[in-house]
Design a protein around this motif. Structure first.
Motif, short mmCIF file in Angstrom:
data_model
loop_
_atom_site.label_atom_id
_atom_site.label_comp_id
_atom_site.label_asym_id
_atom_site.label_seq_id
_atom_site.Cartn_x
_atom_site.Cartn_y
_atom_site.Cartn_z
N TYR A 1 2.25 102.46 82.79
CA TYR A 1 3.55 101.88 84.05
C TYR A 1 3.03 101.13 85.06
O TYR A 1 3.02 100.43 85.47
CB TYR A 1 4.27 103.36 84.22
CG TYR A 1 4.84 103.25 85.89
CD1 TYR A 1 6.32 102.63 86.04
CD2 TYR A 1 4.75 104.22 87.11
CE1 TYR A 1 6.80 102.61 87.11
CE2 TYR A 1 5.59 104.40 88.50
CZ TYR A 1 6.38 103.24 87.71
OH TYR A 1 7.21 102.91 89.63
N ASN A 2 1.64 102.24 85.74
CA ASN A 2 0.83 101.62 86.90
C ASN A 2 0.47 100.39 87.20
O ASN A 2 0.38 99.26 87.63
CB ASN A 2 -0.02 102.67 87.29
CG ASN A 2 0.41 103.45 88.40
OD1 ASN A 2 0.80 103.32 89.29
ND2 ASN A 2 0.11 104.58 87.69
N VAL A 3 -0.15 99.96 85.55
CA VAL A 3 -1.22 99.05 84.55
C VAL A 3 0.09 97.86 85.10
O VAL A 3 -0.65 96.69 84.99
CB VAL A 3 -1.66 99.10 83.15
CG1 VAL A 3 -2.00 97.09 83.17
CG2 VAL A 3 -2.72 99.82 83.55
N LEU A 4 1.32 98.37 84.64
CA LEU A 4 2.03 96.77 84.56
C LEU A 4 3.24 96.49 86.62
O LEU A 4 3.25 95.54 86.30
CB LEU A 4 3.16 97.41 83.58
CG LEU A 4 3.35 97.16 82.34
CD1 LEU A 4 4.77 98.00 81.09
CD2 LEU A 4 2.75 95.88 81.55
N THR B 1 2.43 92.76 87.16
CA THR B 1 3.48 91.86 87.01
C THR B 1 4.35 92.11 88.78
O THR B 1 4.16 91.14 88.86
CB THR B 1 4.99 92.44 86.34
OG1 THR B 1 4.31 93.27 84.94
CG2 THR B 1 5.72 91.77 86.94
N LEU B 2 3.74 92.64 89.20
CA LEU B 2 4.36 92.92 90.76
C LEU B 2 2.96 92.35 91.66
O LEU B 2 2.84 91.61 92.35
CB LEU B 2 5.05 93.74 91.06
CG LEU B 2 6.42 94.17 90.30
CD1 LEU B 2 7.31 95.94 90.81
CD2 LEU B 2 7.51 92.96 89.62
N GLY C 1 2.14 88.94 93.55
CA GLY C 1 1.91 89.77 94.89
C GLY C 1 2.43 89.70 96.26
O GLY C 1 2.35 90.25 97.71
N TRP C 2 3.12 90.85 95.68
CA TRP C 2 4.31 92.01 96.57
C TRP C 2 2.77 93.53 96.27
O TRP C 2 2.96 94.48 95.69
CB TRP C 2 5.51 92.65 95.44
CG TRP C 2 6.37 91.63 95.28
CD1 TRP C 2 6.45 90.74 95.77
CD2 TRP C 2 7.80 91.86 94.74
NE1 TRP C 2 7.83 89.21 95.49
CE2 TRP C 2 8.53 89.85 95.04
CE3 TRP C 2 8.17 92.39 93.94
CZ2 TRP C 2 9.53 89.63 94.74
CZ3 TRP C 2 9.60 91.80 93.26
CH2 TRP C 2 10.25 90.99 93.55
N VAL C 3 2.51 93.56 97.64
CA VAL C 3 1.62 93.96 98.31
C VAL C 3 1.87 95.45 98.20
O VAL C 3 1.60 96.83 97.71
CB VAL C 3 0.71 93.52 99.24
CG1 VAL C 3 0.31 92.92 99.42
CG2 VAL C 3 2.07 94.04 100.66
#
Length: 435
Positions: free
Chosen positions: A261-264, A268-269, A274-276
Motif C-alpha cells: 500500500y505505502n509503496v504504491l 503513483t501519487l 508530486g502530491w506531497v
C-alpha cells in the motif's frame, strides 16, 4: 531519509474575473498544491502533541517542525483555515476522477485532523462519534445474541467440558510456533505472499523490508514505512504466536498489505504526481480504514479458497515442527472464530463509552471473541492506546471487499480482483468512496 523536494508555492492563483475584499483587489483562489504542503506541516505539528499520530513521513526534512510546539488552539485554527481554503478551490466538473478524489481526500483528512486536535484538547466523543469523525465510518452494533450461533458452531468443533474459551485456548496451544522456528516460518510466509503479489501487481525493483522481533507492545505486529520503497516490519513476541498468524501477519504487514500500500502510494501519487500530502500518514484518519481494511482483505486475495490451508499444511507446518495432518481442522476452527471479529468492536465500544470496566471488557472478549485471558488483557491495552481504531480492521475489510466485488473482483475472477485491489491501493479513495 530521502528528501522530497517540491517547487516553491505561492499559495494561490489569481482570478482576474472578480474582485475580492473590496474595490481594486483581485480574487485569489487557493492552490491545492500549497494546501497539501500546509496539510503535511500541520500533521507533523500535531504529531508533536501525540507520539502515535504520525505513522510515517518520508518528505522534505526541512518541513519537520522545530522549536517549541505550536499550541493546540493555533493548530485547530490552522486546520479550519485549510479546510476553508480548500472549499474555495473546487474541482471542475470535468476534472479527472483522481483530481476529484484528491480534493475529497484532503477535505476528509483535514476534518479528522480537526477532531484529533479536539480530542487532544480534552473533548470526548462516544465511540461511534469518534470513529465517524476520525475514520469516516461507524461499525454496526451487535448484541450477545448475534454471536451465539457462531459460539454454538465452535462448541461443536471443540467438544468437551469446561468453558468454551478454555477449550479453545488449549486447542490453540497445539499450534504455537516454537520460538526458535518463528523467524524461518515467518520469512517463508512473507516469501510466498510476496511471490503471489508480484504475479499480479508491479512493484519497484528496489522495494524491500526488514523484520524485527520486539516485546512490550499492545499490538501483534506493525509496519513502519520508511519511504523509498522500504519498510520495517516488527513482530511482537510477548504472547505465543500460532501457525495461522504467520500468513496473517505476512500478508497484512507486507504483501499485499501495508508495505505494498505505502509503496504504491509513494510510487503513483508522491513521485508520479508530486502530491506531497501522501508523504505523511496520520494514523488517526480515514486513510487508516483503507490501509487496515485492504491489508486484511489482502489475505484472502492472495490465498483464495483452500490455497492458504494447503500452503500452511505443506510448507509452514513442517517448518514449525507441527503435524500437517491437523491443518484442516485448525483452519475450520479459525474460520469459525474469525466470524466473531465484531465482538471486539463491541467490547471496545462499551469499554470506551464507560459502560464496562477493563475486567468486564476482557471477560467480554473471552466470552464472545474467544480471546484467552492474556490476549484479552493485551487487547484492552490496545483499546486504551488506539481507541476506536479497532473498527478499521473488520469494517474496513468488509467495505473494501464489497467495493471490489461490486466492480467484478470476485473470487471466481481473480485477475479482476487483483486489478481492482491494486487500483484501490494506489488511489486517494477513502471510506465514503467505498459505499
Amino acid at each position: 531519509m530521502r528528501a522530497l523536494r517540491m517547487p516553491a508555492l505561492a499559495g494561490c492563483v489569481l482570478l482576474a474575473a472578480a474582485a475580492c475584499g473590496g474595490p481594486g483587489r483581485t480574487e485569489v483562489m487557493p492552490d491545492v498544491n500549497a494546501i497539501a504542503e500546509r496539510y503535511v506541516k500541520l500533521v507533523l505539528a500535531v504529531g508533536r502533541h501525540d507520539p502515535d499520530y504520525v505513522d510515517a513521513y518520508y518528505g522534505d526534512d526541512s518541513w519537520k517542525p522545530t522549536g517549541a510546539p505550536r499550541s493546540l488552539p493555533d493548530l485547530a485554527a490552522e486546520a479550519a483555515a485549510l479546510r476553508a481554503d480548500l472549499a474555495r478551490a473546487p474541482v471542475p466538473a470535468d476534472a479527472p476522477e483522481l483530481d476529484r478524489l484528491r480534493h475529497e481526500y484532503l477535505d476528509r483528512q483535514l476534518a479528522s485532523v480537526e477532531s484529533r486536535i479536539s480530542m487532544l484538547s480534552g473533548v470526548t466523543y462516544t465511540f461511534d462519534e469518534e470513529s465517524q469523525r476520525l475514520y469516516d465510518a461507524v461499525a454496526p452494533h451487535h448484541s450477545e445474541a448475534d454471536f451465539q450461533a457462531v459460539l454454538d458452531e465452535i462448541a461443536r468443533l471443540l467438544p468437551g467440558a469446561g468453558p468454551l474459551v478454555d477449550r479453545y485456548a488449549a486447542f490453540r496451544e497445539r499450534f504455537v510456533i516454537p520460538r526458535d522456528r518463528l523467524d524461518a516460518v515467518f520469512r517463508a510466509a512473507i516469501t510466498e505472499c510476496r511471490a503471489r503479489t508480484l504475479a499480479h501487481l508491479q512493484l519497484p525493483a528496489d522495494e524491500t523490508f526488514t523484520v524485527e522481533y520486539v516485546t512490550n507492545k499492545s499490538w501483534s505486529a506493525y509496519n513502519w514505512y520508511q519511504g523509498h520503497d522500504t519498510s520495517l516490519i516488527q513482530v511482537n513476541t510477548d504472547l505465543p504466536i500460532t501457525i495461522d498468524r504467520a500468513i496473517d501477519l505476512a500478508c497484512h504487514e507486507g504483501y499485499p498489505g501495508h508495505h505494498v500500500y505505502n509503496v504504491l502510494l509513494e510510487q503513483t501519487l508522491v513521485r508520479g504526481r508530486g502530491w506531497v500530502e501522501f508523504s505523511v500518514y496520520p494514523l488517526f484518519s480515514p486513510q487508516s480504514l483503507i490501509a487496515e481494511g485492504t491489508a486484511n482483505l489482502g489475505i484472502e486475495v492472495a490465498f483464495p479458497g483452500d490455497e492458504r490451508t494447503t500452503f500452511e499444511r505443506d510448507t509452514l507446518y513442517p517448518l514449525a515442527g507441527l503435524d500437517p495432518a491437523t491443518a484442516a481442522r485448525y483452519a475450520a476452527v479459525q474460520k469459525a472464530v474469525e466470524a466473531l471479529s465484531y465482538a471486539g468492536n463491541e467490547a471496545a465500544r462499551r469499554y470506551l463509552n464507560g459502560e464496562i470496566d477493563r475486567e468486564a471488557a476482557a471477560a467480554w472478549l473471552g466470552r464472545y471473541a474467544m480471546m484467552p485471558a492474556d490476549r484479552a488483557q493485551q487487547r484492552t491495552r490496545f483499546f486504551d492506546q488506539y481507541r476506536s481504531y479497532v473498527i478499521n480492521y473488520n469494517l474496513g475489510r468488509d467495505l473494501a471487499r464489497a467495493y471490489i466485488e461490486g466492480r467484478g473482483g470476485t473470487e471466481d475472477h481473480p485477475d479482476v480482483r487483483w486489478r481492482e485491489f491494486g487500483t484501490l491501493l494506489a488511489s486517494p479513495r477513502l471510506p465514503g468512496g467505498l459505499r
